[in-house]
Design an enzyme around this catalytic site. Structure first.
Site, PDB file in Angstrom:
ATOM      1  N   SER A 104       0.836  -1.207   0.000  1.00  0.00           N
ATOM      2  CA  SER A 104       0.000   0.000   0.000  1.00  0.00           C
ATOM      3  C   SER A 104       0.870   1.256   0.000  1.00  0.00           C
ATOM      4  CB  SER A 104      -0.881   0.002   1.253  1.00  0.00           C
ATOM      5  OG  SER A 104      -1.501   1.265   1.401  1.00  0.00           O
ATOM      6  N   TYR A 128      -2.100   5.820  -5.156  1.00  0.00           N
ATOM      7  CA  TYR A 128      -3.172   6.800  -5.388  1.00  0.00           C
ATOM      8  C   TYR A 128      -2.512   7.948  -6.132  1.00  0.00           C
ATOM      9  CZ  TYR A 128      -6.093   4.536  -1.808  1.00  0.00           C
ATOM     10  OH  TYR A 128      -6.854   3.642  -1.097  1.00  0.00           O
ATOM     11  N   THR A 154      -5.039   2.676  -7.858  1.00  0.00           N
ATOM     12  CA  THR A 154      -6.391   2.568  -7.311  1.00  0.00           C
ATOM     13  C   THR A 154      -7.251   3.677  -7.888  1.00  0.00           C
ATOM     14  OG1 THR A 154      -5.530   1.536  -5.322  1.00  0.00           O
ATOM     15  CG2 THR A 154      -7.725   2.516  -5.154  1.00  0.00           C
ATOM     16  N   LYS A 220      -7.012  -0.781 -10.303  1.00  0.00           N
ATOM     17  CA  LYS A 220      -7.724  -1.467  -9.219  1.00  0.00           C
ATOM     18  C   LYS A 220      -8.984  -0.677  -8.872  1.00  0.00           C
ATOM     19  CE  LYS A 220      -7.109  -2.869  -4.371  1.00  0.00           C
ATOM     20  NZ  LYS A 220      -7.902  -1.918  -3.587  1.00  0.00           N
ATOM     21  N   HIS A 244     -13.043  -2.050  -3.186  1.00  0.00           N
ATOM     22  CA  HIS A 244     -12.251  -1.571  -2.042  1.00  0.00           C
ATOM     23  C   HIS A 244     -12.750  -2.239  -0.751  1.00  0.00           C
ATOM     24  CE1 HIS A 244      -9.381   1.966  -1.611  1.00  0.00           C
ATOM     25  NE2 HIS A 244      -9.452   1.542  -0.365  1.00  0.00           N
TER      26      HIS A 244
HETATM   27  C1  FMN Z   1      -7.908  -1.867   6.421  1.00  0.00           C
HETATM   28  C2  FMN Z   1      -7.893  -1.751   4.935  1.00  0.00           C
HETATM   29  C3  FMN Z   1      -6.998  -0.882   4.331  1.00  0.00           C
HETATM   30  C4  FMN Z   1      -6.986  -0.780   2.940  1.00  0.00           C
HETATM   31  N1  FMN Z   1      -6.044   0.009   2.370  1.00  0.00           N
HETATM   32  C5  FMN Z   1      -6.012   0.106   1.016  1.00  0.00           C
HETATM   33  C6  FMN Z   1      -5.013   0.891   0.393  1.00  0.00           C
HETATM   34  O1  FMN Z   1      -4.167   1.478   1.040  1.00  0.00           O
HETATM   35  N2  FMN Z   1      -5.037   0.966  -0.952  1.00  0.00           N
HETATM   36  C7  FMN Z   1      -5.986   0.305  -1.718  1.00  0.00           C
HETATM   37  O2  FMN Z   1      -5.977   0.414  -2.945  1.00  0.00           O
HETATM   38  N3  FMN Z   1      -6.902  -0.475  -1.145  1.00  0.00           N
HETATM   39  C8  FMN Z   1      -6.938  -0.597   0.201  1.00  0.00           C
HETATM   40  N4  FMN Z   1      -7.853  -1.410   0.782  1.00  0.00           N
HETATM   41  C9  FMN Z   1      -8.736  -2.247  -0.064  1.00  0.00           C
HETATM   42  C10 FMN Z   1      -8.076  -3.621  -0.314  1.00  0.00           C
HETATM   43  O3  FMN Z   1      -6.979  -3.480  -1.169  1.00  0.00           O
HETATM   44  C11 FMN Z   1      -9.031  -4.623  -0.948  1.00  0.00           C
HETATM   45  O4  FMN Z   1      -9.634  -4.059  -2.080  1.00  0.00           O
HETATM   46  C12 FMN Z   1     -10.118  -5.126  -0.001  1.00  0.00           C
HETATM   47  O5  FMN Z   1      -9.638  -5.210   1.314  1.00  0.00           O
HETATM   48  C13 FMN Z   1     -10.591  -6.498  -0.444  1.00  0.00           C
HETATM   49  O6  FMN Z   1     -11.620  -6.962   0.362  1.00  0.00           O
HETATM   50  P1  FMN Z   1     -11.438  -7.976   1.599  1.00  0.00           P
HETATM   51  O7  FMN Z   1     -10.883  -7.173   2.714  1.00  0.00           O
HETATM   52  O8  FMN Z   1     -12.842  -8.421   1.819  1.00  0.00           O
HETATM   53  O9  FMN Z   1     -10.519  -9.084   1.163  1.00  0.00           O
HETATM   54  C14 FMN Z   1      -7.899  -1.531   2.167  1.00  0.00           C
HETATM   55  C15 FMN Z   1      -8.794  -2.394   2.787  1.00  0.00           C
HETATM   56  C16 FMN Z   1      -8.792  -2.522   4.162  1.00  0.00           C
HETATM   57  C17 FMN Z   1      -9.766  -3.486   4.784  1.00  0.00           C
HETATM   58  C1  LIG Z   2      -7.836   7.048   6.468  1.00  0.00           C
HETATM   59  C2  LIG Z   2      -7.441   7.141   5.009  1.00  0.00           C
HETATM   60  C3  LIG Z   2      -6.589   6.030   4.585  1.00  0.00           C
HETATM   61  C4  LIG Z   2      -6.585   5.885   3.143  1.00  0.00           C
HETATM   62  C5  LIG Z   2      -5.677   4.821   2.652  1.00  0.00           C
HETATM   63  C6  LIG Z   2      -6.062   3.455   3.068  1.00  0.00           C
HETATM   64  C7  LIG Z   2      -7.247   2.928   2.364  1.00  0.00           C
HETATM   65  O1  LIG Z   2      -7.332   2.909   1.146  1.00  0.00           O
HETATM   66  C8  LIG Z   2      -8.339   2.385   3.119  1.00  0.00           C
HETATM   67  O2  LIG Z   2      -9.257   1.782   2.525  1.00  0.00           O
HETATM   68  O3  LIG Z   2      -8.376   2.546   4.350  1.00  0.00           O
END
Ligand code: FMN
Ligand SMILES: CCCCCCC(=O)C(=O)O
Length: 345
Positions: A104, A128, A154, A220, A244
């Protein structure tokens, strides 16, 4: 712990409740968050019989990167909220499992340090795109120099989703001492609030990125066929069908429900999927409907919070084992044997 869901139960006991809510939560009423798992559960697998074969082949190659199974680690932010060594523990486990970690941009360990922690690890970098293109380019250069093999852009976040759990908990920033290390500039630490989720980002930025880097670009957050067609025309190398994890626009469809139409429109580009994958049977359903691989987000965080590196290893090995079991039960010798006839909607 025997299942990915059991890791969540232990993680919940160990995490600060505010941080648990950040990891577990979705946007709005969390309709999409629930739908991701529910739609996968509603699909039935239709096994073949009497097919012979003693061993299964789980490995895949994605954009030239081999992985020992069709399950990648989705980008998730802030691993140091889950375990003291955060992304360092995650990457050690991912390298041991021989799969791909999508780092990430909001990681709490710098991409260079993640790469150094496990030199064999196969890393992709999630970005991003920032309105400040010089800043964006500097981050891309860091990812390239650290050895990342693809850029995962993303595109489902023109604004941050309405995360009402975080609002109620007052969770808007990392605790003292934790930073978004990929945003660090010189001696100035990187802060979450620096991440612009901007509605100004457009296809022109994707064209710009293609000029800036040789890395393959994966979009994504694709949910519609016409966007898949535009992406293929824009010269991207792959797509991830993703909402997401239900954290952006609530009430968008479950990813498994739109996967086939995106695959059909993608003109042969590899299409990955994430959202709600908790079982080996979920992985098979996505592959049967045309995904080249899937990614898991929260289960990795639950493993990390429950048992650090060992927990992430446990999560990855359990899902590998379940994929293998589901394949043998379906009469398949390889993940490549799966097609739409294996799924009944
Ligand atoms: C706690 C958390 C943080 C995430 N951070 C990012 C991120 O920094 N960048 C991003 O593109 N997606 C982020 N996502 C989305 C994940 O990449 C992914 O699309 C999603 O978690 C998939 O679903 P699942 O948690 O049910 O497996 C985040 C999801 C979670 C739960
Ligand atoms: C609190 C903002 C964090 C943004 C980056 C992480 C993310 O994508 C997420 O789903 O959380």
């Amino acid at each position: 712990m025997r299942t990915l869901r059991e890791y969540e139960a232990v993680a919940r006991e160990r995490l600060d409740p505010v941080h648990y809510d950040y990891f577990a939560g979705g946007a709005g009423d969390e309709v999409t968050l629930r739908a991701n798992e529910a739609s996968l559960a509603r699909l039935a697998l239709l096994p073949r019989i009497l097919r012979g074969g003693a061993r299964r082949e789980l490995g895949v190659t994605l954009l030239g990167t081999g992985a020992s199974m069709p399950v990648l680690v989705a980008p998730t932010a802030f691993h140091r909220l889950a375990a003291p060594d955060g992304e360092r523990a995650t990457v050690r486990a991912v390298a041991a499992a021989d799969t791909i970690m999508i780092v990430s941009m909001a990681a709490t360990v710098a991409v260079e340090d993640i790469a150094a922690e496990a030199p064999d690890a196969k890393l992709w970098f999630q970005l991003y795109v920032q309105p400040d293109l010089a800043f964006t380019e500097a981050i891309v250069r860091r990812a390239e120099a650290a050895g990342c093999r693809a850029l995962v852009v993303t595109v489902d976040s023109p604004a941050l989703g309405r995360r009402e759990r975080d609002g109620r908990n007052g969770f808007h920033d990392l605790p003292d001492g934790l930073y978004c290390e990929n945003l660090r500039i010189g001696d100035s630490p990187g802060h979450v609030r620096q991440i612009a989720m901007s509605p100004e980002i457009s296809w022109e930025h994707i064209a710009w990125l293609r000029d800036v880097t040789e890395l393959p670009i994966v979009l994504k957050g694709v949910l519609r066929a016409e966007d898949a067609r535009l992406a293929a025309g824009a010269g991207v190398a792959g797509l991830i069908v993703s909402n997401h994890g239900g954290r952006q626009l609530d009430t968008v469809p479950a990813t498994i429900d739109v996967l086939p139409e995106v695959v059909d429109a993608a003109g042969g580009l590899p299409v990955l999927m994430d959202g709600g994958i908790r079982r080996g049977t979920d992985v098979l359903k996505a592959l049967a409907l045309g995904a080249s691989a899937v990614a898991i987000g929260r289960p990795v965080v639950w493993g990390l919070a429950a048992e650090g590196e060992q927990g992430v290893k446990g999560v990855l090995e359990r899902i590998r084992d379940e994929v293998d079991d589901a394949l043998v039960q379906c009469g398949c010798a390889s993940v490549r044997d799966l097609d739409r006839t294996y799924v009944r909607c």
